[in-house]
Design an enzyme around this catalytic site. Structure first.
Site, mmCIF file in Angstrom:
data_model
loop_
_atom_site.group_PDB
_atom_site.id
_atom_site.type_symbol
_atom_site.label_atom_id
_atom_site.label_comp_id
_atom_site.label_asym_id
_atom_site.label_seq_id
_atom_site.Cartn_x
_atom_site.Cartn_y
_atom_site.Cartn_z
ATOM 1 N N HIS A 1 9.656 -5.731 11.621
ATOM 2 C CA HIS A 1 9.656 -7.084 12.152
ATOM 3 C C HIS A 1 10.238 -7.068 13.568
ATOM 4 C CE1 HIS A 1 10.800 -11.459 12.387
ATOM 5 N NE2 HIS A 1 9.603 -11.549 11.865
ATOM 6 N N HIS B 1 11.182 -19.537 18.439
ATOM 7 C CA HIS B 1 11.140 -18.191 17.873
ATOM 8 C C HIS B 1 12.337 -17.334 18.283
ATOM 9 C CE1 HIS B 1 8.816 -14.417 16.704
ATOM 10 N NE2 HIS B 1 8.714 -15.218 15.661
ATOM 11 N N LYS C 1 10.289 -6.195 17.552
ATOM 12 C CA LYS C 1 9.275 -6.223 18.603
ATOM 13 C C LYS C 1 9.831 -5.466 19.804
ATOM 14 C CE LYS C 1 8.827 -10.385 16.380
ATOM 15 N NZ LYS C 1 9.112 -10.244 14.960
ATOM 16 N N LYS D 1 15.888 -15.609 18.520
ATOM 17 C CA LYS D 1 16.842 -15.201 17.496
ATOM 18 C C LYS D 1 18.098 -14.700 18.212
ATOM 19 C CE LYS D 1 13.027 -14.249 14.408
ATOM 20 N NZ LYS D 1 12.088 -15.015 15.260
#
Length: 599
Positions: A484, A253, A486, A255
């Site tokens: 999107h 996950h 966090k 990025k």
């Protein structure tokens, strides 16, 4: 793995399954492709989650609202290209065909006109294409240079959003900005991500950089891995590196971009998937490093370390992949001076960790950083924790199982103060979009494809919903751009001060942050995640806190932190429900006049 419920069939993606495969970093090969040439109507051309696939299906075959009922599937009406606001043409390296966004999206004004808020009718007329500014390209270049090198000591940015007033995109970045020649003369790059559209990604690079070596680190397996290889096969400069996922239901996950230039090295840690949708009408976060210069010849690899140990922590994170291809990047990092870094690296990597290894990753890594480096504040028990995210995992039968025990204990740590988690009553505010937030968004219901909270998980933890607060970002002009991003932070009771702030890929889940096993002797993490922690002390503030920057467009002091949503958060009202992606919503139309039926 499939299951059926009253709401239909749902599927766990192949990258979430437990069967292991050997790590593979190589050139894309069609020998892996078993389904070349297949036609999957309505599905995106890249591996992604079931929620994303449902959103893509509803975009290609919307269900129109008619007199309280939804129609059968219809094809969207053809829409003309608007000449103003015609997509993301950001630099002189763009050519015809690069600006595919507007062709696929249609006229942004049609969407904007349906929206509530002061930006609705003026969205398109106030926004000019970035390469057709009346002030000329030289001013645009200067603006970007100023954005990169001054006025933002935190180097924390949001992504540009199409369909809002241009002033609200001031200080924001698109991926083409990040990959622009203005940021450096690219030699090679590495892209770490979860959901990847290879063709789209290649076209975000300027033409002169598109044949430079590109390493893509992913977590796909079996059929999804074959899809990715099929995508990448036409590009001879692309290598693929499969991250090991040895524990069931884990994902890659993280990025991150590693950009090696003739002039130095840059690290970008962000929250966007490498697909068009994530850079179009969503709120995303970016931390952009300084340009790290090369160390003098003969300097040891340990030289060029920052006060935050960012260099050694980044190397440790890359070493966790156990990949020869990433060893090459480790050597590149060792050759550069990262001493100007002011943030702490906060990562997760799959495994079961004991003893001191527990404190290297996940929420125990955060706990140690806050214990060692954060400053205690007066009346700290009254300082709430805010968590804001786009997905939620299974957290247990009640709050004591994880959220308000081990996880909260990590979040509330400040300096050497140590309190038992049972004594902690620090408020927790969780920000997650409501159904109406999604319905009224720029994208409408399909925005919920990137908010994959499932009915199966939600039904098991109804207790969690009492902590929920709405997504609200009116002050930044992004109220209708679904998050999107966090973020996690500790704020004062009046919501004016911040003790620490995190931007990360990690959602609210045990898979991302880790969970105790063996009575706390072991921390188990399923997924790769990466973020950065901002502490006031690293930015010359001895007060122990940042001031909240309430107006992102104001000239408040540079030490004020730009929180990307409104404070204080607004608690769910009795009629509000959290967005759940895999159930239908047919009682009210979205901003495009459509319903949501995921299957």
């Amino acid at each position: 793995m499939s299951q059926k419920s009253e709401h239909g069939k749902w599927t766990v993606s192949s990258s979430d399954e437990s069967v292991d495969e050997q790590d593979n970093c190589d050139k894309p090969s069609t020998s892996l492709v078993q389904r070349a040439g297949r036609d999957r109507a309505g599905e995106p051309p890249y591996p992604c989650s079931e929620a994303r696939k449902a959103a893509q299906k509803r975009k290609s075959s919307p269900l129109e609202f008619r007199d309280g009922n939804f129609s059968s599937e219809v094809q969207p009406a053809p829409k003309r290209l608007s000449q103003e606001g015609s997509g993301w043409c950001l630099s002189s390296s763009d050519e015809e065909g690069d600006c595919q966004v507007q062709a696929k999206r249609g006229d942004a004004a049609a969407t904007s006109a349906r929206l509530e808020g002061d930006c609705a009718k003026e969205a398109v007329k106030d926004e000019l294409p970035l390469n057709h500014s009346s002030t000329g390209p030289s001013v645009r270049v200067q603006d970007t240079w100023d954005l990169l090198n001054g006025g933002n000591p935190f180097r924390f940015f949001l992504t540009k959003v199409k369909g809002i007033k241009s002033k609200y995109n001031s200080g924001a970045l698109h991926i083409k900005d990040i990959l622009s020649p203005l940021f450096g003369t690219l030699v090679s790059s590495a892209q770490f991500n979860y959901c990847i559209d290879v063709e789209w990604l290649i076209h975000q690079y300027p033409k002169e950089f598109r044949d430079k070596p590109l390493l893509i680190i992913h977590g796909e397996k079996r059929e999804s891995k074959a899809d990715l290889h099929e995508q990448a096969h036409p590009y001879t400069n692309v290598r693929l590196c499969q991250a090991k996922l040895d524990i069931a239901f884990g994902t890659h996950h993280t990025k991150m971009m590693l950009l090696c230039y003739e002039e130095g090295l840059r690290v970008v840690i962000h929250t966007s998937n490498l697909i068009e949708d994530d850079w179009y009408q969503k709120t995303q976060g970016i931390w952009l490093s300084p340009l790290y210069p090369k160390l003098p010849p003969g300097a040891p690899g340990s030289a060029g370390e920052s006060r935050t140990n960012f260099k050694s922590d980044l190397i440790s994170y890359l070493m966790s992949y156990k990949s020869l291809a990433l060893n090459e990047w480790i050597e590149v990092i060792k050759q550069h001076d990262l001493s100007e870094t002011r943030v702490y690296l906060l990562g997760s990597t799959p495994g079961r960790f004991q003893n001191t290894e527990k404190e290297k990753w996940g929420h125990l890594r955060l706990r140690k950083l806050l214990k060692d480096h954060a400053t205690q504040v007066t009346d700290e028990d009254s300082w709430p924790v805010i968590g804001q995210f786009s997905s939620i995992g299974s957290l247990g039968a009640d709050r004591s199982k994880w959220l308000c025990s081990e996880f909260r204990q990590s979040l509330v740590t400040l300096g050497n103060s140590a309190k038992s988690p049972t004594d902690q009553e620090v408020p927790i505010h969780l920000i997650y979009p409501t159904v109406d937030n999604v319905r009224q968004s720029l994208e409408g219901y399909p925005a919920g494809g990137s908010l994959p909270y499932s009915i199966q998980t939600a039904q098991k933890q109804l207790w969690l919903h009492s902590y929920f607060h709405k997504w609200s970002a009116k002050a930044s002009g992004r109220n209708h751009a679904m998050p999107h991003i966090k973020t996690y932070m500790r704020v004062s009771p009046d919501f004016q001060k911040i003790a620490w702030f995190i931007v990360t890929s990690a959602n609210l889940s045990k898979a991302a942050w880790g969970a105790f096993e063996k009575n706390g002797a072991q921390l188990m993490i399923r997924s790769y995640e990466l973020g950065v922690l901002f502490l006031p002390s690293e930015f010359g503030l001895d007060t122990g806190f940042f001031q909240v920057k309430e107006n992102l467009l104001s000239d408040e002091p540079a030490s004020s932190f730009p929180v990307p949503y409104d404070l204080p958060p607004e608690k769910y009202e009795s009629k509000d429900r959290p967005w759940i992606w895999n159930i239908p919503y047919t009682k009210a139309p979205d901003t495009h006049g459509n319903m949501w039926v995921p299957k």
